[in-house]
Design a protein around this motif. Sequence first.
Motif, PDB file in Angstrom:
ATOM      1  N   SER A 430      13.250 -28.764   7.588  1.00  0.00           N
ATOM      2  CA  SER A 430      14.514 -28.504   8.278  1.00  0.00           C
ATOM      3  C   SER A 430      15.649 -28.482   7.263  1.00  0.00           C
ATOM      4  N   PRO A 431      16.590 -27.581   7.442  1.00  0.00           N
ATOM      5  CA  PRO A 431      17.702 -27.551   6.477  1.00  0.00           C
ATOM      6  C   PRO A 431      18.466 -28.864   6.455  1.00  0.00           C
ATOM      7  N   MET A 432      18.398 -29.615   7.532  1.00  0.00           N
ATOM      8  CA  MET A 432      19.141 -30.875   7.593  1.00  0.00           C
ATOM      9  C   MET A 432      18.628 -31.894   6.577  1.00  0.00           C
ATOM     10  N   GLU A 433      17.366 -31.689   6.139  1.00  0.00           N
ATOM     11  CA  GLU A 433      16.820 -32.649   5.170  1.00  0.00           C
ATOM     12  C   GLU A 433      17.587 -32.616   3.859  1.00  0.00           C
ATOM     13  N   ALA A 434      18.228 -31.481   3.597  1.00  0.00           N
ATOM     14  CA  ALA A 434      18.992 -31.377   2.353  1.00  0.00           C
ATOM     15  C   ALA A 434      20.218 -32.269   2.396  1.00  0.00           C
ATOM     16  N   LEU A 435      20.611 -32.664   3.602  1.00  0.00           N
ATOM     17  CA  LEU A 435      21.875 -33.385   3.742  1.00  0.00           C
ATOM     18  C   LEU A 435      21.678 -34.887   3.821  1.00  0.00           C
ATOM     19  N   ARG A 436      20.413 -35.293   3.901  1.00  0.00           N
ATOM     20  CA  ARG A 436      20.151 -36.731   3.937  1.00  0.00           C
ATOM     21  C   ARG A 436      20.471 -37.314   2.578  1.00  0.00           C
ATOM     22  N   PRO A 437      20.828 -38.594   2.571  1.00  0.00           N
ATOM     23  CA  PRO A 437      21.024 -39.249   1.271  1.00  0.00           C
ATOM     24  C   PRO A 437      19.708 -39.231   0.482  1.00  0.00           C
ATOM     25  N   VAL A 438      19.830 -39.361  -0.833  1.00  0.00           N
ATOM     26  CA  VAL A 438      18.648 -39.323  -1.704  1.00  0.00           C
ATOM     27  C   VAL A 438      17.597 -40.301  -1.178  1.00  0.00           C
ATOM     28  N   GLU A 439      16.345 -39.882  -1.245  1.00  0.00           N
ATOM     29  CA  GLU A 439      15.252 -40.702  -0.722  1.00  0.00           C
ATOM     30  C   GLU A 439      15.387 -42.136  -1.185  1.00  0.00           C
ATOM     31  N   ILE A 440      15.203 -43.018  -0.249  1.00  0.00           N
ATOM     32  CA  ILE A 440      15.344 -44.423  -0.595  1.00  0.00           C
ATOM     33  C   ILE A 440      14.031 -44.943  -1.179  1.00  0.00           C
ATOM     34  N   SER A 441      12.927 -44.607  -0.521  1.00  0.00           N
ATOM     35  CA  SER A 441      11.650 -45.099  -1.038  1.00  0.00           C
ATOM     36  C   SER A 441      11.031 -44.060  -1.961  1.00  0.00           C
ATOM     37  N   ALA A 442      10.391 -44.544  -3.005  1.00  0.00           N
ATOM     38  CA  ALA A 442       9.757 -43.644  -3.957  1.00  0.00           C
ATOM     39  C   ALA A 442       8.354 -43.282  -3.491  1.00  0.00           C
ATOM     40  N   GLY A 443       7.941 -43.845  -2.379  1.00  0.00           N
ATOM     41  CA  GLY A 443       6.611 -43.534  -1.862  1.00  0.00           C
ATOM     42  C   GLY A 443       5.538 -44.370  -2.521  1.00  0.00           C
ATOM     43  N   PRO A 444       4.419 -44.532  -1.845  1.00  0.00           N
ATOM     44  CA  PRO A 444       3.342 -45.346  -2.417  1.00  0.00           C
ATOM     45  C   PRO A 444       2.675 -44.620  -3.585  1.00  0.00           C
ATOM     46  N   LYS A 445       2.870 -45.177  -4.775  1.00  0.00           N
ATOM     47  CA  LYS A 445       2.385 -44.504  -5.980  1.00  0.00           C
ATOM     48  C   LYS A 445       0.885 -44.711  -6.194  1.00  0.00           C
ATOM     49  N   ARG A 446       0.327 -45.685  -5.504  1.00  0.00           N
ATOM     50  CA  ARG A 446      -1.051 -46.071  -5.809  1.00  0.00           C
ATOM     51  C   ARG A 446      -2.059 -45.134  -5.154  1.00  0.00           C
ATOM     52  N   ILE A 447      -1.683 -44.541  -4.059  1.00  0.00           N
ATOM     53  CA  ILE A 447      -2.659 -43.767  -3.283  1.00  0.00           C
ATOM     54  C   ILE A 447      -3.320 -42.642  -4.079  1.00  0.00           C
ATOM     55  N   PRO A 448      -2.574 -41.859  -4.869  1.00  0.00           N
ATOM     56  CA  PRO A 448      -3.248 -40.809  -5.634  1.00  0.00           C
ATOM     57  C   PRO A 448      -4.362 -41.359  -6.514  1.00  0.00           C
ATOM     58  N   TRP A 449      -4.158 -42.558  -7.041  1.00  0.00           N
ATOM     59  CA  TRP A 449      -5.185 -43.163  -7.877  1.00  0.00           C
ATOM     60  C   TRP A 449      -6.458 -43.385  -7.084  1.00  0.00           C
ATOM     61  N   VAL A 450      -6.271 -43.979  -5.918  1.00  0.00           N
ATOM     62  CA  VAL A 450      -7.415 -44.248  -5.054  1.00  0.00           C
ATOM     63  C   VAL A 450      -8.144 -42.947  -4.788  1.00  0.00           C
ATOM     64  N   ARG A 451      -7.356 -41.912  -4.494  1.00  0.00           N
ATOM     65  CA  ARG A 451      -7.952 -40.613  -4.175  1.00  0.00           C
ATOM     66  C   ARG A 451      -8.722 -40.052  -5.359  1.00  0.00           C
ATOM     67  N   THR A 452      -8.129 -40.165  -6.538  1.00  0.00           N
ATOM     68  CA  THR A 452      -8.787 -39.637  -7.727  1.00  0.00           C
ATOM     69  C   THR A 452     -10.132 -40.323  -7.937  1.00  0.00           C
ATOM     70  N   VAL A 453     -10.104 -41.660  -7.857  1.00  0.00           N
ATOM     71  CA  VAL A 453     -11.336 -42.416  -8.070  1.00  0.00           C
ATOM     72  C   VAL A 453     -12.378 -42.004  -7.031  1.00  0.00           C
ATOM     73  N   LEU A 454     -11.939 -41.918  -5.782  1.00  0.00           N
ATOM     74  CA  LEU A 454     -12.854 -41.510  -4.713  1.00  0.00           C
ATOM     75  C   LEU A 454     -13.430 -40.135  -4.995  1.00  0.00           C
ATOM     76  N   GLY A 455     -12.556 -39.234  -5.411  1.00  0.00           N
ATOM     77  CA  GLY A 455     -12.984 -37.865  -5.703  1.00  0.00           C
ATOM     78  C   GLY A 455     -14.026 -37.841  -6.802  1.00  0.00           C
ATOM     79  N   VAL A 456     -13.762 -38.603  -7.859  1.00  0.00           N
ATOM     80  CA  VAL A 456     -14.701 -38.632  -8.985  1.00  0.00           C
ATOM     81  C   VAL A 456     -16.043 -39.193  -8.535  1.00  0.00           C
ATOM     82  N   LEU A 457     -15.996 -40.271  -7.747  1.00  0.00           N
ATOM     83  CA  LEU A 457     -17.233 -40.878  -7.256  1.00  0.00           C
ATOM     84  C   LEU A 457     -18.027 -39.880  -6.423  1.00  0.00           C
TER      85      LEU A 457
END
Lengths: 513, 282
Positions: A430-457
Amino acid sequence: MIGSPVLRTNLRSGGKRLWAAGAAVVISVAFVVTALILLGSFNRTMEAQAVADAEGADLVVNAEALTWAQNAAEEAGTSETSSGDRPDQQLADAISELDAVAEAEALSFVFLQGESSGVDSMLLAGDLPETRTMDVAEGSLPEQDDQILLVTDFAEANNLGVGDTMQVATERFNAESGNVEEGSAELTVSGLASGYHRTVSGYVSSEGLESLDADQTPTSLRVAMTGEDHGDTQAQEELQQQIADVVAAMIDNGELPTDTGSDDDAAQIFTQPDGSLVVAGVDIRTQQQIIDAWVADLTGQSTALLSIGLGFGAIAVFVASLVISNTFQVLVASRSRTMALLRAVGATAGQLRRATVAEGALLGVGGGVLGVLLGWSAAVGIATVAQRFWLESFSSAQLSVLAVVTGLLLGVAVTVLAAVMPALKAGRTSPMEALRPVEISAGPKRIPWVRTVLGVLLAAGGLGGVLLSALIHSRCWVPQVPSSDSLGFCSWAGSWFHVPLPSWGSSLPECRV
Amino acid sequence: MSGTARVRSVETMTTLAKTTVQAAVRAEALTKTYGAGNAAVRPLQNLTVSFPAGRFTAVMGPSGSGKSTLMHVLAGLDTPDGGDITLATDRGPISLTGLTEKQLTRVRRDSIGFIFQAYNLIPAMTAEENIVLPSSLGGRAQVDKTFFRHVVDRLGLTDRLHHRPFELSGGQQQRVAVARALVARPSVVFADEPTGNLDQASGAEVLDLLRTAVDEFGQTVIMVTHDAAAAAVADSTVLLADGRVVQTREEPSAEELAAAMLHAGSVVGAPAAGQATDGGVS
Ligand SMILES: Nc1ncnc2c1ncn2[C@@H]1O[C@H](COP(=O)(O)OP(=O)(O)OP(=O)(O)O)[C@@H](O)[C@H]1O
Ligand SMILES: [Mg+2]
C-alpha cells in the motif's frame, strides 16, 4: 520491461542477495546440462560401439529362440533331431547355400570361471567371427586350440598380457545323468583385441571352443554377402526376405525346432515396426536394424545415467528454488518502503508485480547462460576423464540444442516460479506504507540461519538418498548377457560415486538377479 | 527571506483577487475513522474544504487534528470513509471517490505531486531518476526538458543530478523531492511538513522554492506545517482542529497565526463554534 524504472531499482538494490540466488540457479542448471550432455556422449558412444560390432555383417539372425525351442523339445522328449546337432549351425549351413551369401557363421560362447588377482571371475569366450575384422592391438589371433584373444578392456582390468596363461574352470551339463560335470583348462593369451565387443571378453578358435569341456550357448548368426551386395541396404533387405523364407521352410519341414510344435502358423513371417522379420521367434535384422536394436538395448543404461543426473538436478533445482524464493521474499520485505514510495508516486500494483517477476526472469536467463557454460565445461571434463580412465572410445562432450534449451528454460522457470509469490506480495504494497515511521523492529535475524541449516540438511539427505539408490542400481544395470562393457559400466558407475566395486565378476551374481 | 516572499505574495494576491479563483481541490463532508467503538479515532469529521488553484495554501492545526490524514485522502494515497473529493485537472474535474485502485494510481502519477517530511527518495536511484520518476513510470508525455533544466537550475541541483540520495544532504534530498513534485507539472502539489526535518536555512530554501513554483509556474501548492512563519509564506492558511476546519485566514502574519494556533489548541475537543468561519476559501 528492461526500461522499467522499478526493475532497474530492484536490480540495483538486490545486490549480494541476488548473487547468491544466481549462484543457486547456475549450479542447478549446470547439473541438468551436464547430465544431458553426458547422455548425448553416452548415446553416441553406444552407437559407435554398436556400429563397430555390427561391422562386417550384412545381416544378423538371433538364434536364441532356436536353442530354447530345442531344449524344450528335448525335455518333452519330442525331439526329432539328435542333441548333438545345433539348430543354429544347421540354419547357418542352409543360409550359406543362398547365392548372395558369402559366409554365414553361427556364433556361440562358453562360460568360463577363471581365477585372477585372487578374485573368482567369469569370462565369456566366443568363436572368433570370420565376418568381423579383428583389430588386434598386440599379439596375434588364436591359432592353437588353447589360445585366446582377449578384449583389451578385460585384459587390462585383470592384469593379463600377451603370453600369460589363465586357469579356467568349465561346466558341462550331462543330459543323460542330469549332472553338471566340471572340468578345467589352461588358456594362453595370444593377443589383445581393441575396439568394442558386445557379447564376449575373449575369442577362441571354433576348434578351441569345441575342445573346451563346456556348454556352448548360441548367440547369433552373422551373414556376410558376396561382392557388390556387401553393404548394400537394398540387397540386404532382399536377402533378409530370402532368409525368412528359408527359416519358414525349414520349420515347415521339421528341420528346425519350434516352441509351437506342429502348429500350422509356426512358420508365419512377421514384419516388426523396425523392419526386421521374425519367424517363430527368430529375428532377422539387417545391419542398420541390428545397430538400432543394440543401441535401444544399451539406452536402458543411459536412461539410468540420465535418471541419476536428473535426480541430482532435481534436488539442485529444488534447493535452488527454495533459496531463490527465500531471497525474493527477503528482498521484497526489505524493499517494502521503496515499493510503497513507488506506489505513492504512481507505480501500479501490476508494475511492481511485473518488475519482480522480470527480476526473477533476468536472474534465470543470466544464471541459465552461466549454468549452461558451467555444465558444458563439467561435461567436457567428465568425458575427458572417462576417456582416460574408463573407455577410450567414450564420445567427447558436445553442447546440444536440447541441453541449451532445457538449461535456459529451467533457469527461467525456476526463478520465475520462485518470484511469483513474492511478486504478488509486492503488488499488495500500500502506498501508505511509505508514510509510516521508519521500521521500529529489525525483524528476527535468526530465522534465515535456521532455514539455511534446515535446507542444507534436507539437501544432504536427498543427495544421500540418490547416492544410495544409484549404488543399488549400479549393481543391476548389467544386461542379461554379462559382457565386458556392462561390467565396465557397472564399475564405472561405482567409481563415479567413489564406491570401489570389484573389478570384474564378483558382483555378477547380484547383477544377474 | 520571509520578507521578500511576503512582498511577492502580496503582489500575486492583488492580481489574483481580481479574477475568479477556481478550486483546484474540493472536499465535501469527508469522514475518516480508525478503529471502532470506544477506541475509534476520527481524524476527519465531516470536513469540507476547498483549495484555490494557482495559489499557496497552508494547513495548520494541533497535533492529531487530522492534517496528515487530510493530505493523504486528498492526494489519493488513502481513501475516506465518506464524502467527496474533486480534483480539477487539465483534463477536466475528476472525482477521486469511486475510482479503482489502479485509476487512483494513475491520478497520483499524472496529476498529483507529493512531498513528505522525510524518506521521499528511492535510494537506488540517482537524483535525476528520482525527479523524473513519475513520468518514467509511464506518465503522460516526456518530461519537458527545458522546464526540467529550469526547475533543477532554480533548485541548485544541476551538479547533483547523478548522485544517489545518500550522497546528498537532507536539504538537498528535500529539494530533489520538491523537484520531483514540480517537474511533472501536477494539478496540485501536497506537502506534509516538508521542512519539518530541516534546519532553518534549508527549510527557508524549500519554502522559497514552493513559493516560486506558485508565483512563476502557477503551481497549486497545499502545505501542512507547524511553523507559523512558514505558513505566513503561503497566501492563505486553513486551520484544522479535531478533524474539522475551524478557520481560514487570508494573508495572515506569523504573529496572527501563532495566536490563532494557541487558540485552536485550546478549542480542541470543543465544538468548533465561535469566531471560526466556514471551511473553505473561495
Ligand atoms: N493508521 C492509523 N491508525 C489509527 N489511527 C491513526 C492512523 N493514522 C492516524 N491516526 C490517528 O488519526 C489522528 C489524526 O492523525 P494525523 O496524522 O492526521 O494528525 P496530524 O494532524 O497530521 O498530526 P501531527 O501534527 O502530529 O502530524 C490521530 O489521532 C492519529 O492517532
Ligand atoms: Mg502529520
